[in-house]
Design a protein around this motif. Sequence first.
Motif, PDB file in Angstrom:
ATOM      1  N   UNK A  65      14.019   8.042  28.392  1.00 19.12           N
ATOM      2  CA  UNK A  65      14.361   7.416  29.674  1.00 19.12           C
ATOM      3  C   UNK A  65      15.865   7.425  29.909  1.00 19.12           C
ATOM      4  N   UNK A  66      16.624   7.405  28.817  1.00 26.28           N
ATOM      5  CA  UNK A  66      18.073   7.444  28.935  1.00 26.28           C
ATOM      6  C   UNK A  66      18.584   8.862  29.141  1.00 26.28           C
ATOM      7  N   UNK A  67      17.992   9.831  28.422  1.00 24.41           N
ATOM      8  CA  UNK A  67      18.491  11.207  28.498  1.00 24.41           C
ATOM      9  C   UNK A  67      17.388  12.165  28.058  1.00 24.41           C
ATOM     10  N   UNK A  68      16.979  13.105  28.911  1.00 20.45           N
ATOM     11  CA  UNK A  68      15.893  14.028  28.540  1.00 20.45           C
ATOM     12  C   UNK A  68      16.210  14.910  27.341  1.00 20.45           C
ATOM     13  N   UNK A  69      17.495  15.030  26.960  1.00 20.35           N
ATOM     14  CA  UNK A  69      17.845  15.877  25.825  1.00 20.35           C
ATOM     15  C   UNK A  69      17.206  15.382  24.531  1.00 20.35           C
ATOM     16  N   UNK A  70      16.678  14.157  24.549  1.00 24.10           N
ATOM     17  CA  UNK A  70      16.027  13.605  23.364  1.00 24.10           C
ATOM     18  C   UNK A  70      14.681  14.262  23.067  1.00 24.10           C
ATOM     19  N   UNK A  71      14.271  15.240  23.867  1.00 24.72           N
ATOM     20  CA  UNK A  71      13.006  15.938  23.608  1.00 24.72           C
ATOM     21  C   UNK A  71      13.000  16.620  22.242  1.00 24.72           C
ATOM     22  N   UNK A  72      14.157  16.802  21.638  1.00 18.96           N
ATOM     23  CA  UNK A  72      14.226  17.492  20.345  1.00 18.96           C
ATOM     24  C   UNK A  72      13.927  16.562  19.180  1.00 18.96           C
ATOM     25  N   UNK A  73      13.792  15.274  19.418  1.00 18.40           N
ATOM     26  CA  UNK A  73      13.648  14.319  18.317  1.00 18.40           C
ATOM     27  C   UNK A  73      12.409  14.598  17.456  1.00 18.40           C
ATOM     28  N   UNK A  74      11.248  14.935  18.017  1.00 22.23           N
ATOM     29  CA  UNK A  74      10.119  15.269  17.121  1.00 22.23           C
ATOM     30  C   UNK A  74      10.431  16.418  16.169  1.00 22.23           C
ATOM     31  N   UNK A  75      11.149  17.428  16.647  1.00 21.60           N
ATOM     32  CA  UNK A  75      11.541  18.532  15.769  1.00 21.60           C
ATOM     33  C   UNK A  75      12.503  18.041  14.690  1.00 21.60           C
ATOM     34  N   UNK A  76      13.412  17.131  15.050  1.00 20.74           N
ATOM     35  CA  UNK A  76      14.330  16.567  14.058  1.00 20.74           C
ATOM     36  C   UNK A  76      13.557  15.777  12.995  1.00 20.74           C
ATOM     37  N   UNK A  77      12.523  15.076  13.413  1.00 23.23           N
ATOM     38  CA  UNK A  77      11.708  14.329  12.453  1.00 23.23           C
ATOM     39  C   UNK A  77      11.027  15.269  11.464  1.00 23.23           C
ATOM     40  N   UNK A  78      10.577  16.428  11.939  1.00 22.29           N
ATOM     41  CA  UNK A  78       9.955  17.399  11.046  1.00 22.29           C
ATOM     42  C   UNK A  78      10.968  17.957  10.046  1.00 22.29           C
ATOM     43  N   UNK A  79      12.193  18.178  10.501  1.00 23.71           N
ATOM     44  CA  UNK A  79      13.247  18.630   9.587  1.00 23.71           C
ATOM     45  C   UNK A  79      13.468  17.586   8.500  1.00 23.71           C
ATOM     46  N   UNK A  80      13.517  16.305   8.896  1.00 22.57           N
ATOM     47  CA  UNK A  80      13.693  15.231   7.909  1.00 22.57           C
ATOM     48  C   UNK A  80      12.509  15.154   6.953  1.00 22.57           C
ATOM     49  N   UNK A  81      11.293  15.400   7.495  1.00 27.45           N
ATOM     50  CA  UNK A  81      10.114  15.400   6.619  1.00 27.45           C
ATOM     51  C   UNK A  81      10.247  16.463   5.535  1.00 27.45           C
ATOM     52  N   UNK A  82      10.821  17.598   5.911  1.00 29.65           N
ATOM     53  CA  UNK A  82      11.015  18.674   4.926  1.00 29.65           C
ATOM     54  C   UNK A  82      12.138  18.315   3.951  1.00 29.65           C
ATOM     55  N   UNK A  83      13.300  17.974   4.487  1.00 30.49           N
ATOM     56  CA  UNK A  83      14.436  17.578   3.646  1.00 30.49           C
ATOM     57  C   UNK A  83      15.228  16.526   4.404  1.00 30.49           C
ATOM     58  N   UNK A  84      15.505  15.391   3.772  1.00 34.51           N
ATOM     59  CA  UNK A  84      15.408  15.097   2.326  1.00 34.51           C
ATOM     60  C   UNK A  84      14.119  14.396   1.891  1.00 34.51           C
ATOM     61  N   UNK A  85      13.180  14.102   2.816  1.00 38.83           N
ATOM     62  CA  UNK A  85      12.025  13.279   2.445  1.00 38.83           C
ATOM     63  C   UNK A  85      10.987  14.017   1.613  1.00 38.83           C
ATOM     64  N   UNK A  86      10.981  15.365   1.682  1.00 36.23           N
ATOM     65  CA  UNK A  86      10.071  16.180   0.871  1.00 36.23           C
ATOM     66  C   UNK A  86       8.612  15.761   1.054  1.00 36.23           C
ATOM     67  N   UNK A  87       8.190  15.643   2.317  1.00 37.93           N
ATOM     68  CA  UNK A  87       6.827  15.206   2.621  1.00 37.93           C
ATOM     69  C   UNK A  87       5.863  16.382   2.794  1.00 37.93           C
ATOM     70  N   UNK A  88       6.392  17.600   2.843  1.00 37.35           N
ATOM     71  CA  UNK A  88       5.530  18.764   3.013  1.00 37.35           C
ATOM     72  C   UNK A  88       4.975  19.215   1.663  1.00 37.35           C
ATOM     73  N   UNK A  89       4.220  18.357   1.035  1.00 38.98           N
ATOM     74  CA  UNK A  89       3.596  18.684  -0.247  1.00 38.98           C
ATOM     75  C   UNK A  89       2.122  19.003  -0.028  1.00 38.98           C
ATOM     76  N   UNK A  90       1.495  19.515  -1.067  1.00 39.73           N
ATOM     77  CA  UNK A  90       0.079  19.892  -0.983  1.00 39.73           C
ATOM     78  C   UNK A  90      -0.760  18.660  -0.628  1.00 39.73           C
ATOM     79  N   UNK A  91      -1.572  18.796   0.408  1.00 43.73           N
ATOM     80  CA  UNK A  91      -2.438  17.702   0.819  1.00 43.73           C
ATOM     81  C   UNK A  91      -1.849  16.791   1.867  1.00 43.73           C
ATOM     82  N   UNK A  92      -0.529  16.898   2.125  1.00 45.86           N
ATOM     83  CA  UNK A  92       0.112  16.006   3.086  1.00 45.86           C
ATOM     84  C   UNK A  92       0.590  16.747   4.332  1.00 45.86           C
ATOM     85  N   UNK A  93       0.597  18.074   4.286  1.00 48.64           N
ATOM     86  CA  UNK A  93       1.167  18.862   5.374  1.00 48.64           C
ATOM     87  C   UNK A  93       0.475  18.554   6.701  1.00 48.64           C
ATOM     88  N   UNK A  94      -0.866  18.562   6.686  1.00 51.44           N
ATOM     89  CA  UNK A  94      -1.614  18.322   7.921  1.00 51.44           C
ATOM     90  C   UNK A  94      -1.360  16.920   8.463  1.00 51.44           C
TER      91      UNK A  94
END
Length: 217
Positions: free
Chosen positions: A9-38
């Motif tokens: 609502x403040x700025x449409x450029x925030x549409x990238x935030x879901x992609x940023x969350x996926x990057x964080x899931x990969x590193x540094x959170x390391x959540x893309x492990x076997x059984x958790x990817x889906x």
Amino acid sequence: LLLLVLSLMAKPVSVVIPALLLVMDWYPLNRFTVGRFRGVLLEKVPFAAVVAVLSFVTLRFAAGNSILVSYQNFPLASRFILAGNSLYEYVAMTLYPVGIVNLYLLPWPLPAAFAFKAAAMGAVTCFCIMQYRNRPWLTASWLAFLLPLLPVLGFFQNGAQSHAARFTYLPGVVAGIVTAAIAMKLHGRFAGILSGGAAALPAVFILLVLFWYGGLT
């Protein structure tokens, strides 16, 4: 999800935030492990749905009001060159925010320097992505800097400007986190060598921020 809606609502450029969350899931959170990817992907569906709706509305509004520059007037190849040059300028502004003006007009035809800067940024991007195994922090950091800029790099050109300093705000958060992490690494590496002097390193960084960047501001 609520915070994402407020951000959009403040700025449409925030549409990238879901992609940023996926990057964080990969590193540094390391959540893309076997059984958790889906599961990791499924939990982003509500975020992606909100982003898709707002992106559609924004593009329809821009197209209906003739805000977007047509591909006939500004070809795709030129947009890639502009995007690379803009990315170069955003990196430069983040590292050395000096000489900033309120409007950077888009020159036409595009100068040859734009193509050289675009090629340099393409090489940097390829290098950072290729480091995803050996230096995942570098790949994740570069993606987290690049992704917030994608909507404003020129692929959806909507005016006479080539780039704008205000678009460095969100990527600048990532740059700050990386700088802090590097400072911690340096402090840990040289603490034994410097002995008591290592305690002065945080003070040096604080003074740098207060006086150097404060002075530039």
